[in-house]
Motif scaffolding. Structure first.
Motif, PDB file in Angstrom:
ATOM      1  N   GLU A   1     -12.798 -15.383   0.892  1.00  0.00           N
ATOM      2  CA  GLU A   1     -13.138 -14.006   1.257  1.00  0.00           C
ATOM      3  C   GLU A   1     -12.486 -13.011   0.304  1.00  0.00           C
ATOM      4  OE1 GLU A   1     -13.105 -11.062   5.188  1.00  0.00           O
ATOM      5  OE2 GLU A   1     -12.402 -13.145   5.321  1.00  0.00           O
ATOM      6  N   GLU A   2     -13.246 -12.011  -0.075  1.00  0.00           N
ATOM      7  CA  GLU A   2     -12.759 -11.003  -1.022  1.00  0.00           C
ATOM      8  C   GLU A   2     -11.720 -10.096  -0.371  1.00  0.00           C
ATOM      9  OE1 GLU A   2     -16.307  -9.476   1.129  1.00  0.00           O
ATOM     10  OE2 GLU A   2     -15.866 -11.325   0.025  1.00  0.00           O
ATOM     11  N   ASP A   3     -10.868  -9.507  -1.199  1.00  0.00           N
ATOM     12  CA  ASP A   3      -9.881  -8.539  -0.717  1.00  0.00           C
ATOM     13  C   ASP A   3     -10.433  -7.122  -0.670  1.00  0.00           C
ATOM     14  OD1 ASP A   3      -7.491 -10.302  -0.510  1.00  0.00           O
ATOM     15  OD2 ASP A   3      -7.828 -10.542  -2.658  1.00  0.00           O
ATOM     16  N   GLU A   4     -11.399  -6.853  -1.525  1.00  0.00           N
ATOM     17  CA  GLU A   4     -11.979  -5.505  -1.611  1.00  0.00           C
ATOM     18  C   GLU A   4     -13.392  -5.620  -2.158  1.00  0.00           C
ATOM     19  OE1 GLU A   4     -12.543  -2.485  -0.596  1.00  0.00           O
ATOM     20  OE2 GLU A   4     -10.465  -1.856  -0.991  1.00  0.00           O
ATOM     21  N   GLY A   5     -14.207  -4.658  -1.805  1.00  0.00           N
ATOM     22  CA  GLY A   5     -15.557  -4.587  -2.348  1.00  0.00           C
ATOM     23  C   GLY A   5     -15.910  -3.147  -2.666  1.00  0.00           C
TER      24      GLY A   5
END
Length: 205
Positions: free
Chosen positions: A20-24
């Motif tokens: 899962e990404e930390d930021e988008g």
């Protein structure tokens, strides 16, 4: 409007590979047909780790066929109907401002095939007027294929493979070398010379 199925495939593949990404960062109202593009960020938790950026949105449409303005340097010319997404890596954690500016620069590059009418492929050089955020001394990106075991060359989707273009910042001196030699030779030498995930050493006069 729901995302095209190809982008859902790209997103799920990225989640499977990186977690899962930390930021988008979302960029809307881009040049047609790229009306929306997202840049996912996976942050380094320590200085030896890597902050990773990946675009999602460029692959919604095939890149234009070759024939527009040429980019700077030889390359592996994309095949007709080829789709691509971009990735960029930076050693260590980044200040939020640099993270956002790098995401913006990557989103602008993702629109390049449509703003310039020319597809992007491995081995190409794309220059900018100013330095890349978090990469002092670098005004050019070299687009590379995979260089580590396990790095994907493509992402498989329901409409076919999407090529992964790794954007590697290079200095003016390195750009000149890249223009004078084969892309494979230049990149192999670069890997042997320095850490490509960090800015190049400053050359003192």
């Amino acid at each position: 409007m729901p995302a095209p199925a190809v982008l859902r495939d790209v997103f799920q593949a990225l989640r499977k590979e990186w977690g899962e990404e930390d930021e988008g960062y979302t960029f809307e109202n881009g040049p047609p047909p790229v009306d929306r593009l997202d840049v996912m960020v996976h942050r380094a938790q320590e200085h030896t780790a890597t902050t990773a950026f990946a675009t999602i949105g460029m692959a919604a449409h095939p890149m234009p066929a070759p024939g527009g303005p040429a980019v700077d340097g030889p390359a592996s010319v994309p095949t007709p109907e080829e789709r691509a997404e971009l990735r960029l890596f930076r050693r260590g954690p980044l200040p939020p401002a640099d993270e956002g500016r790098l995401a913006t620069r990557l989103a602008n590059l993702a629109a390049y095939p449509w703003t310039r009418g020319h597809p992007l492929g491995w081995g190409e050089l794309v220059g900018f007027d100013d330095e890349l955020p978090a990469f002092p001394g670098c005004r050019t990106l070299f687009l590379a294929g995979p260089w580590l075991t396990g790095q994907p060359a493509t992402v498989e989707t329901g409409v076919g493979p999407v090529r992964v273009l790794n954007a590697v910042p290079v200095s003016d001196e390195e750009r000149q070398r890249a223009r004078e030699t084969r892309p494979e030779t230049f990149f192999s030498d670069l890997l042997d010379t320095r850490d490509i995930l960090a800015p190049p050493p400053v050359t003192r006069p």
